[in-house]
Design a protein around this motif. Structure first.
Motif, PDB file in Angstrom:
ATOM      1  N   MET A   1    -107.335  20.354 -32.667  1.00  0.00           N
ATOM      2  CA  MET A   1    -108.400  20.833 -33.553  1.00  0.00           C
ATOM      3  C   MET A   1    -107.850  21.304 -34.899  1.00  0.00           C
ATOM      4  SD  MET A   1    -110.660  22.806 -30.675  1.00  0.00           S
ATOM      5  CE  MET A   1    -111.850  23.481 -31.818  1.00  0.00           C
ATOM      6  N   GLN A   2    -106.610  21.762 -34.930  1.00  0.00           N
ATOM      7  CA  GLN A   2    -105.991  22.238 -36.169  1.00  0.00           C
ATOM      8  C   GLN A   2    -105.227  21.122 -36.888  1.00  0.00           C
ATOM      9  OE1 GLN A   2    -103.680  25.548 -34.682  1.00  0.00           O
ATOM     10  NE2 GLN A   2    -105.450  26.905 -34.671  1.00  0.00           N
ATOM     11  N   ASP A   3    -105.411  19.894 -36.440  1.00  0.00           N
ATOM     12  CA  ASP A   3    -104.774  18.711 -37.034  1.00  0.00           C
ATOM     13  C   ASP A   3    -103.249  18.783 -36.976  1.00  0.00           C
ATOM     14  OD1 ASP A   3    -105.034  16.156 -38.071  1.00  0.00           O
ATOM     15  OD2 ASP A   3    -105.009  16.838 -40.150  1.00  0.00           O
ATOM     16  N   GLN A   4    -102.732  19.430 -35.944  1.00  0.00           N
ATOM     17  CA  GLN A   4    -101.288  19.495 -35.730  1.00  0.00           C
ATOM     18  C   GLN A   4    -100.852  18.484 -34.681  1.00  0.00           C
ATOM     19  OE1 GLN A   4    -100.698  23.536 -34.482  1.00  0.00           O
ATOM     20  NE2 GLN A   4    -101.048  24.384 -36.506  1.00  0.00           N
ATOM     21  N   LEU A   5    -101.814  17.875 -34.015  1.00  0.00           N
ATOM     22  CA  LEU A   5    -101.536  16.961 -32.915  1.00  0.00           C
ATOM     23  C   LEU A   5    -102.598  15.873 -32.910  1.00  0.00           C
ATOM     24  CD1 LEU A   5    -100.148  16.271 -30.161  1.00  0.00           C
ATOM     25  CD2 LEU A   5    -101.761  17.846 -29.105  1.00  0.00           C
ATOM     26  N   CYS A   6    -102.172  14.625 -32.906  1.00  0.00           N
ATOM     27  CA  CYS A   6    -103.113  13.510 -32.769  1.00  0.00           C
ATOM     28  C   CYS A   6    -102.408  12.399 -31.997  1.00  0.00           C
ATOM     29  CB  CYS A   6    -103.612  13.012 -34.124  1.00  0.00           C
ATOM     30  SG  CYS A   6    -104.992  11.858 -33.937  1.00  0.00           S
ATOM     31  N   PRO A   7    -102.474  12.481 -30.664  1.00  0.00           N
ATOM     32  CA  PRO A   7    -101.814  11.470 -29.848  1.00  0.00           C
ATOM     33  C   PRO A   7    -102.313  10.067 -30.167  1.00  0.00           C
ATOM     34  CG  PRO A   7    -102.479  13.333 -28.511  1.00  0.00           C
ATOM     35  CD  PRO A   7    -103.104  13.517 -29.848  1.00  0.00           C
ATOM     36  N   ARG A   8    -101.413   9.120 -30.077  1.00  0.00           N
ATOM     37  CA  ARG A   8    -101.736   7.719 -30.336  1.00  0.00           C
ATOM     38  C   ARG A   8    -102.927   7.298 -29.469  1.00  0.00           C
ATOM     39  NH1 ARG A   8     -96.808   4.700 -29.202  1.00  0.00           N
ATOM     40  NH2 ARG A   8     -97.446   5.176 -27.105  1.00  0.00           N
ATOM     41  N   GLY A   9    -103.865   6.615 -30.078  1.00  0.00           N
ATOM     42  CA  GLY A   9    -105.027   6.129 -29.344  1.00  0.00           C
ATOM     43  C   GLY A   9    -106.207   7.082 -29.334  1.00  0.00           C
ATOM     44  N   MET A  10    -106.025   8.288 -29.828  1.00  0.00           N
ATOM     45  CA  MET A  10    -107.117   9.259 -29.884  1.00  0.00           C
ATOM     46  C   MET A  10    -107.526   9.459 -31.334  1.00  0.00           C
ATOM     47  SD  MET A  10    -106.395  12.289 -27.159  1.00  0.00           S
ATOM     48  CE  MET A  10    -107.954  13.017 -27.622  1.00  0.00           C
ATOM     49  N   PRO A  11    -108.817   9.703 -31.558  1.00  0.00           N
ATOM     50  CA  PRO A  11    -109.224  10.004 -32.929  1.00  0.00           C
ATOM     51  C   PRO A  11    -108.743  11.402 -33.318  1.00  0.00           C
ATOM     52  CG  PRO A  11    -111.065  10.350 -31.448  1.00  0.00           C
ATOM     53  CD  PRO A  11    -109.923   9.761 -30.624  1.00  0.00           C
ATOM     54  N   SER A  12    -108.649  11.636 -34.603  1.00  0.00           N
ATOM     55  CA  SER A  12    -108.379  12.998 -35.050  1.00  0.00           C
ATOM     56  C   SER A  12    -109.578  13.854 -34.672  1.00  0.00           C
ATOM     57  CB  SER A  12    -108.178  13.027 -36.569  1.00  0.00           C
ATOM     58  OG  SER A  12    -109.402  12.718 -37.225  1.00  0.00           O
ATOM     59  N   TYR A  13    -109.389  15.174 -34.684  1.00  0.00           N
ATOM     60  CA  TYR A  13    -110.504  16.067 -34.381  1.00  0.00           C
ATOM     61  C   TYR A  13    -111.629  15.862 -35.403  1.00  0.00           C
ATOM     62  CZ  TYR A  13    -113.236  20.253 -33.499  1.00  0.00           C
ATOM     63  OH  TYR A  13    -114.263  21.123 -33.222  1.00  0.00           O
TER      64      TYR A  13
END
Length: 94
Positions: A50-62
């Motif tokens: 949610m804080q845009d510190q993590l965006c695993p491959r294949g998932m949309p950003s928050y």
């Protein structure tokens, strides 16, 4: 019990959190401590997402996820008639 898609999302978030230094949970266990640890790590991963510190491959950003939810709500508002029921996954990001 979560669906395979829910489990896949959970695994991607926990894997992404691990890549950022969050320790992986112990092997699945029926113990209360293991259960709490798993969901503690999941909450950490979701917070990072949610804080845009993590965006695993294949998932949309928050931000993209929220945009998609808002677009759906707007579409229902424009096209819906009467009462509308929206059901989402029971997974971690519901």
């Amino acid at each position: 019990m979560g669906s395979e898609a829910d489990n896949g999302e959970r695994a991607r978030l926990i894997g992404g959190a691990a890549a950022l230094g969050v320790p992986l949970p112990a092997a699945p266990s029926a113990s209360t401590d293991a259960y709490r640890q798993h969901f503690h790590l999941l909450r950490q991963a979701l917070t990072q997402w949610m804080q845009d510190q993590l965006c695993p491959r294949g998932m949309p950003s928050y931000a993209a996820f929220v945009q998609g939810v808002m677009a759906l709500l707007e579409q229902v508002g424009r096209n819906g008639s009467g009462n509308t029921l929206i059901i989402s996954s029971g997974g971690p990001i519901a």
